[in-house]
Design an enzyme around this catalytic site. Sequence first.
Site, mmCIF file in Angstrom:
data_model
loop_
_atom_site.group_PDB
_atom_site.id
_atom_site.type_symbol
_atom_site.label_atom_id
_atom_site.label_comp_id
_atom_site.label_asym_id
_atom_site.label_seq_id
_atom_site.Cartn_x
_atom_site.Cartn_y
_atom_site.Cartn_z
ATOM 1 N N ASP A 1 -27.675 33.145 -0.564
ATOM 2 C CA ASP A 1 -27.674 31.685 -0.504
ATOM 3 C C ASP A 1 -27.523 31.394 1.254
ATOM 4 O O ASP A 1 -27.968 30.406 1.513
ATOM 5 C CB ASP A 1 -25.937 31.400 -0.580
ATOM 6 C CG ASP A 1 -26.021 31.256 -2.226
ATOM 7 O OD1 ASP A 1 -26.800 30.961 -2.909
ATOM 8 O OD2 ASP A 1 -24.895 31.775 -2.814
ATOM 9 N N HIS B 1 -20.337 38.352 -2.280
ATOM 10 C CA HIS B 1 -20.540 37.495 -3.376
ATOM 11 C C HIS B 1 -19.695 38.061 -4.658
ATOM 12 O O HIS B 1 -19.052 39.227 -4.784
ATOM 13 C CB HIS B 1 -22.123 38.204 -3.792
ATOM 14 C CG HIS B 1 -22.724 37.401 -4.840
ATOM 15 N ND1 HIS B 1 -22.420 37.731 -6.332
ATOM 16 C CD2 HIS B 1 -23.448 36.318 -4.936
ATOM 17 C CE1 HIS B 1 -23.070 36.579 -7.118
ATOM 18 N NE2 HIS B 1 -23.704 36.009 -6.291
#
Length: 428
Positions: free
Chosen positions: A364, A307
């Site tokens: 995600d 991330h």
Amino acid sequence: MSDKATLEINGEKYEFPLITGSENEVAIDVKALRGATGGVITIDPGYKNTGSCESAITFLDGEKGILRYRGYSIEELAEKADFLEVAYLLIFGELPNQEELDKFHEDIKSHAIVDDDIKKILDAFPKSAHPMGVLASLTSALTAFNPTSVDVNSDEDMYNAIVRILGKFPVLVAWAMRKKHGLPLDYGDNSLGYVENVLKMMFKNPTSDYEQNPILVNALDKLLILHADHEQNCSTSTVRITGSSHAGLFVSLAAGISALWGPLHGGANQAVLEMLEAIREDGGDTKKYMAKAKDKSDPFRLMGFGHRVYKNFDPRAKIIKVAADEVLGDLGVEDPILDIAKGLEKEALEDQYFVDRKLYPNVDFYSGIIYRAMGIPTEMFTVMFALGRLPGWIAQWREMRLRKEPIGRPRQLYTGETYRPFKSIDKR
């Protein structure tokens, strides 16, 4: 520590105040930089080191893997609160008591009817239209059916605008999906909770009753909470900068939806599933693709791992991994795509290359798995993200307007041609 920072330019020294946040974050206040130095500016592509505002909504520490809404940890909120409680917290600053929550929900339900003419706009879209484009358009179109501008100095005006969009937005989300699949457009059921109503509006078959699955309701509730806000990300900054021109709430939200659409932002969970599909079509060898991801000369990119902000494990991923396991276990879905996802997860958590670089599965990755298992089509994943992010966008827009922040107007460093005299066309 000094309360000032000193900047030296061409032998001249300039002092700028330091600002300390409530979590001891320190920022250099450079508002006066250009005026004091006669035109010098800072440049920071991607705003990785630039704070665009002061905000009391969300605290994020990527190095330590901390995410808090209004001081409450994401772990506690996901475990103990529901999505509407979190929405109220983000927007108004405190968790609601039972009376406040009941009124909030009732007021939202009272605005859950969308003007029937919106259906005509939806009818004009082909079935091939991406649901995010449809959602952005319909959200913007709501302005035409609610033309009165919001008086931000009126608590009543502000509250009514907030419950209005929270009531209508899930309808638009459901319609975007049903349009794609040729299903009749309908409204929800006011006897249901907010999340239960979303599921029914999306999935109810006109020829049969819809039965709620509590595991799916719980998983979606958690997903919406985990996506509800995330500090000054691309779409949130877009909402704030659009609203800074005193654009209305609905069009500011439509701008945020468009920003969210990109594969590097909200579209990342859709990109995860598209990657998994590509791996399946190539034989489903997860080890091969993990090797490709580690090869710097290979253009392949492993979506859903690591991330930009979190330099450790994404705290949201820890929570939603449990929900993903519950959903897959309850539904007993047999799906080669989900098998590939579980294989990649196992490889990444055990491979020293990924462990050393803290390239763990992020939110995600798991949200895409859950949505697929629930039967939500891939092109709807980012729409679901928008549904979760809605209260965060509202909270950020409201904060920006109440603080009377100036219109957003970044500077630039010009690198083009210097002055050139014009040449007539016969001399070029």
